[in-house]
Design a protein around this motif. Structure first.
Motif, mmCIF file in Angstrom:
data_model
loop_
_atom_site.group_PDB
_atom_site.id
_atom_site.type_symbol
_atom_site.label_atom_id
_atom_site.label_comp_id
_atom_site.label_asym_id
_atom_site.label_seq_id
_atom_site.Cartn_x
_atom_site.Cartn_y
_atom_site.Cartn_z
ATOM 1 N N GLU A 65 0.810 -1.221 0.000
ATOM 2 C CA GLU A 65 0.000 0.000 0.000
ATOM 3 C C GLU A 65 0.842 1.270 0.000
ATOM 4 O O GLU A 65 0.293 2.361 -0.112
ATOM 5 N N GLU A 66 2.179 1.126 0.115
ATOM 6 C CA GLU A 66 2.999 2.320 0.300
ATOM 7 C C GLU A 66 3.962 2.609 -0.842
ATOM 8 O O GLU A 66 4.616 3.653 -0.824
ATOM 9 N N THR A 67 4.066 1.728 -1.810
ATOM 10 C CA THR A 67 4.980 1.969 -2.932
ATOM 11 C C THR A 67 4.211 1.998 -4.234
ATOM 12 O O THR A 67 3.573 1.008 -4.621
ATOM 13 N N ASP A 68 4.255 3.121 -4.895
ATOM 14 C CA ASP A 68 3.697 3.282 -6.241
ATOM 15 C C ASP A 68 4.478 4.417 -6.894
ATOM 16 O O ASP A 68 4.274 5.591 -6.585
ATOM 17 N N VAL A 69 5.396 4.071 -7.778
ATOM 18 C CA VAL A 69 6.284 5.064 -8.364
ATOM 19 C C VAL A 69 6.421 4.796 -9.858
ATOM 20 O O VAL A 69 6.474 3.652 -10.299
ATOM 21 N N GLU B 59 14.343 13.862 -14.285
ATOM 22 C CA GLU B 59 13.213 14.576 -13.672
ATOM 23 C C GLU B 59 11.882 13.882 -13.891
ATOM 24 O O GLU B 59 10.824 14.491 -13.736
ATOM 25 N N SER B 60 11.926 12.586 -14.207
ATOM 26 C CA SER B 60 10.696 11.862 -14.541
ATOM 27 C C SER B 60 10.095 11.087 -13.381
ATOM 28 O O SER B 60 8.964 10.604 -13.480
ATOM 29 N N VAL B 61 10.814 10.955 -12.280
ATOM 30 C CA VAL B 61 10.363 10.067 -11.201
ATOM 31 C C VAL B 61 9.268 10.740 -10.387
ATOM 32 O O VAL B 61 9.451 11.857 -9.880
ATOM 33 N N ASP B 62 8.140 10.053 -10.259
ATOM 34 C CA ASP B 62 7.013 10.578 -9.478
ATOM 35 C C ASP B 62 6.373 9.455 -8.687
ATOM 36 O O ASP B 62 6.151 8.354 -9.216
ATOM 37 N N GLY B 63 6.071 9.735 -7.433
ATOM 38 C CA GLY B 63 5.377 8.762 -6.606
ATOM 39 C C GLY B 63 6.060 8.561 -5.273
ATOM 40 O O GLY B 63 6.927 9.349 -4.855
ATOM 41 N N GLU B 64 5.657 7.501 -4.591
ATOM 42 C CA GLU B 64 6.159 7.217 -3.256
ATOM 43 C C GLU B 64 6.741 5.809 -3.201
ATOM 44 O O GLU B 64 6.246 4.890 -3.854
ATOM 45 N N VAL B 65 7.791 5.652 -2.385
ATOM 46 C CA VAL B 65 8.442 4.354 -2.221
ATOM 47 C C VAL B 65 8.693 4.108 -0.735
ATOM 48 O O VAL B 65 9.192 4.992 -0.022
ATOM 49 N N TYR B 66 8.333 2.907 -0.288
ATOM 50 C CA TYR B 66 8.700 2.441 1.043
ATOM 51 C C TYR B 66 9.734 1.342 0.881
ATOM 52 O O TYR B 66 9.451 0.284 0.312
ATOM 53 N N PHE B 67 10.951 1.608 1.330
ATOM 54 C CA PHE B 67 12.043 0.627 1.241
ATOM 55 C C PHE B 67 11.976 -0.232 2.503
ATOM 56 O O PHE B 67 12.428 0.195 3.578
ATOM 57 N N ASP B 68 11.411 -1.425 2.358
ATOM 58 C CA ASP B 68 11.107 -2.237 3.533
ATOM 59 C C ASP B 68 12.271 -3.100 4.001
ATOM 60 O O ASP B 68 12.154 -3.788 5.019
ATOM 61 N N VAL C 104 12.875 3.347 5.307
ATOM 62 C CA VAL C 104 12.964 4.605 4.551
ATOM 63 C C VAL C 104 11.714 4.799 3.695
ATOM 64 O O VAL C 104 11.269 3.889 2.997
ATOM 65 N N ARG C 105 11.174 6.005 3.734
ATOM 66 C CA ARG C 105 10.077 6.417 2.861
ATOM 67 C C ARG C 105 10.501 7.666 2.105
ATOM 68 O O ARG C 105 10.945 8.640 2.721
ATOM 69 N N LEU C 106 10.381 7.627 0.786
ATOM 70 C CA LEU C 106 10.713 8.778 -0.055
ATOM 71 C C LEU C 106 9.530 9.113 -0.939
ATOM 72 O O LEU C 106 8.872 8.217 -1.480
ATOM 73 N N ARG C 107 9.270 10.408 -1.108
ATOM 74 C CA ARG C 107 8.253 10.857 -2.075
ATOM 75 C C ARG C 107 8.942 11.731 -3.110
ATOM 76 O O ARG C 107 9.683 12.660 -2.768
ATOM 77 N N PHE C 108 8.708 11.389 -4.380
ATOM 78 C CA PHE C 108 9.333 12.086 -5.508
ATOM 79 C C PHE C 108 8.321 12.939 -6.243
ATOM 80 O O PHE C 108 7.168 12.537 -6.455
ATOM 81 N N ASP C 109 8.773 14.107 -6.657
ATOM 82 C CA ASP C 109 7.968 14.992 -7.503
ATOM 83 C C ASP C 109 8.913 15.607 -8.526
ATOM 84 O O ASP C 109 9.920 16.230 -8.162
ATOM 85 N N ASP D 180 22.073 2.807 -2.476
ATOM 86 C CA ASP D 180 21.028 1.874 -2.892
ATOM 87 C C ASP D 180 20.104 1.546 -1.728
ATOM 88 O O ASP D 180 20.556 1.356 -0.589
ATOM 89 N N MET D 181 18.809 1.425 -2.042
ATOM 90 C CA MET D 181 17.798 1.019 -1.074
ATOM 91 C C MET D 181 16.863 0.021 -1.747
ATOM 92 O O MET D 181 16.599 0.128 -2.940
ATOM 93 N N ILE D 182 16.341 -0.937 -0.966
ATOM 94 C CA ILE D 182 15.700 -2.130 -1.531
ATOM 95 C C ILE D 182 14.227 -2.217 -1.158
ATOM 96 O O ILE D 182 13.838 -1.940 -0.022
ATOM 97 N N VAL D 183 13.435 -2.673 -2.146
ATOM 98 C CA VAL D 183 12.023 -3.004 -1.938
ATOM 99 C C VAL D 183 11.844 -4.501 -2.168
ATOM 100 O O VAL D 183 12.264 -5.028 -3.198
ATOM 101 N N ASP D 184 11.221 -5.185 -1.217
ATOM 102 C CA ASP D 184 10.886 -6.597 -1.357
ATOM 103 C C ASP D 184 9.682 -6.713 -2.294
ATOM 104 O O ASP D 184 8.620 -6.141 -2.033
ATOM 105 N N MET D 185 9.845 -7.456 -3.389
ATOM 106 C CA MET D 185 8.794 -7.575 -4.398
ATOM 107 C C MET D 185 8.170 -8.969 -4.424
ATOM 108 O O MET D 185 7.506 -9.338 -5.384
ATOM 109 N N SER D 186 8.353 -9.744 -3.348
ATOM 110 C CA SER D 186 7.912 -11.140 -3.360
ATOM 111 C C SER D 186 6.414 -11.305 -3.148
ATOM 112 O O SER D 186 5.861 -12.363 -3.472
ATOM 113 N N GLU D 187 5.728 -10.296 -2.584
ATOM 114 C CA GLU D 187 4.300 -10.393 -2.319
ATOM 115 C C GLU D 187 3.610 -9.080 -2.672
ATOM 116 O O GLU D 187 4.154 -8.000 -2.457
ATOM 117 N N ASP D 188 2.381 -9.200 -3.199
ATOM 118 C CA ASP D 188 1.534 -8.038 -3.467
ATOM 119 C C ASP D 188 2.291 -6.958 -4.232
ATOM 120 O O ASP D 188 2.228 -5.774 -3.899
#
Length: 359
Positions: free
Chosen positions: A185-189, A219-228, A241-246, A329-337
């Motif tokens: 629910e927290e990463t959509d970029v 300058e194309s990155v937009d959205g939010e990422v939660y690095f779990d 870490v939580r980052l929001r890009f605009d 570098d920061m990592i997002v687990d993509m194994s579920e949902d």
């Protein structure tokens, strides 16, 4: 000497760097990796190259940083690397938290002063690898023997087979315009990679390899990422870490642990709030998290994003390369949902790629 050390050195010299006669080779290893230094010197001698071992001591680096907060570019070190053809560096200090009490602002100033040296090193043939020392074994929560097995299994992979497997993703990204990454629910970029190049990392500059990576259009990155998954930086753990890009830039940030260190990284220079890299982990031999980004970013079922400098080879003609003294570098687990979409088409779902069984 453990025969696996000799095998490790052979992979570095023959596969990762392709060292040839007459080349000047800098081997930067901690004192704990002397056996690897010996094996590398033997192989350089066999091939007619000119090696020099430079010890990288975390204790010495900490002492220097704590003694001063004013740094000038060390011109003699820059000249040293200007005369270098190949650069080999291994992690593996005795104490992975040696630099934990260095002020984050001091680290940022130190990196800014050495930015030209970093760029010079990266312009040469280089390989970053790992010596399986007890300090990193402890960080990974493993016995020294188990960690040695883990490291040597990862670096002695069938790199030709790994290259072919990863080439399937490179082909998908070759003509892509946009990538969207969603997880929980927290990463959509979203980010554009139009005109940029996806590279197949199969154990050359990084050993072990096992990723496909590229650079976002700045300058194309937009959205939010939660690095779990957490990361270690300067001997301290940054977690949650939580980052929001605009418009490409980090406009808000937080961390559940050591947020001050995250803030100092993002404030290093003008480029440290932009993404320099998007990487997709594809090495299933790396099957556990070890608090070591050299391995963790390559794990299957993960993606990683790096704030800071972009690799020049990833940036296409006409696109702006993000430049910075940092690359974190920061990592997002993509194994579920989780899904990765390329130009609106799902290419990975819950860690499984479209070209794999079970997709």
């Amino acid at each position: 000497m453990d025969p696996r050390i000799r095998e490790h050195a052979e992979v570095i010299v023959d596969h990762s760097t392709g060292i040839e006669s007459g080349e000047n080779v800098v081997i930067q290893l901690p004192p704990e990796a002397e056996d690897l230094a010996v094996a590398l010197h033997e192989l350089c001698g066999d091939r007619g190259a000119n090696p020099i071992w430079v010890s990288n001591s975390d204790r010495a680096s900490r002492a220097f940083k704590r003694a001063t907060d004013s740094f000038d570019e060390p011109s003699h070190e820059l000249a040293f690397f200007e005369e270098t053809d190949a650069f080999i560096i291994a992690r593996g200090g005795a104490n992975v938290t040696e630099g934990a009490d260095v002020d984050p602002e001091t680290n940022a100033a130190y990196n800014r002063a050495r930015r030209d040296i970093k760029e010079e090193r990266l312009s040469k043939t280089w390989c970053l690898t790992q010596a399986p020392t007890s300090g990193h074994a402890q960080l990974a929560g493993m016995s020294t023997e188990a960690y040695e097995n883990f490291v040597y299994d990862a670096v002695s992979l069938d790199w030709d087979a790994q290259r072919e497997f990863q080439a399937q993703l490179v082909e998908i990204l070759d003509d892509a315009e946009e990538i969207r990454i969603r997880s929980g629910e927290e990463t959509d970029v979203r980010m554009s990679i139009a005109g940029n190049t996806a590279l197949n990392d199969y154990g050359e500059a990084n050993l072990p390899g096992g990723e496909v990576f590229t650079a976002p259009v700045r300058e194309s990155v937009d959205g939010e990422v939660y690095f779990d998954l957490p990361l270690y930086r300067y001997g301290r753990e940054i977690e949650g870490v939580r980052l929001r890009f605009d418009d490409g830039q980090v406009v808000s940030h937080s961390a559940e642990r050591n947020e001050d260190l995250l803030a100092s990284i993002l404030d290093t220079d003008d480029g440290s709030r932009y993404l320099g890299e998007l990487g997709i982990g594809m090495n299933r031999q790396i099957d556990r998290f070890t608090y070591n980004m050299l391995f963790d970013e390559k794990m299957g079922d993960t993606v990683h994003m790096a704030v800071g400098s972009a690799y020049e080879d990833c940036v296409g003609e006409g696109n702006e390369r993000n430049e910075s003294a940092e690359h974190v570098d920061m990592i997002v687990d993509m194994s579920e949902d989780s899904v990765i979409e390329v130009d609106g088409e799902v290419v990975q779902r819950n860690g499984t790629f479209v070209f794999e069984d079970g997709f």
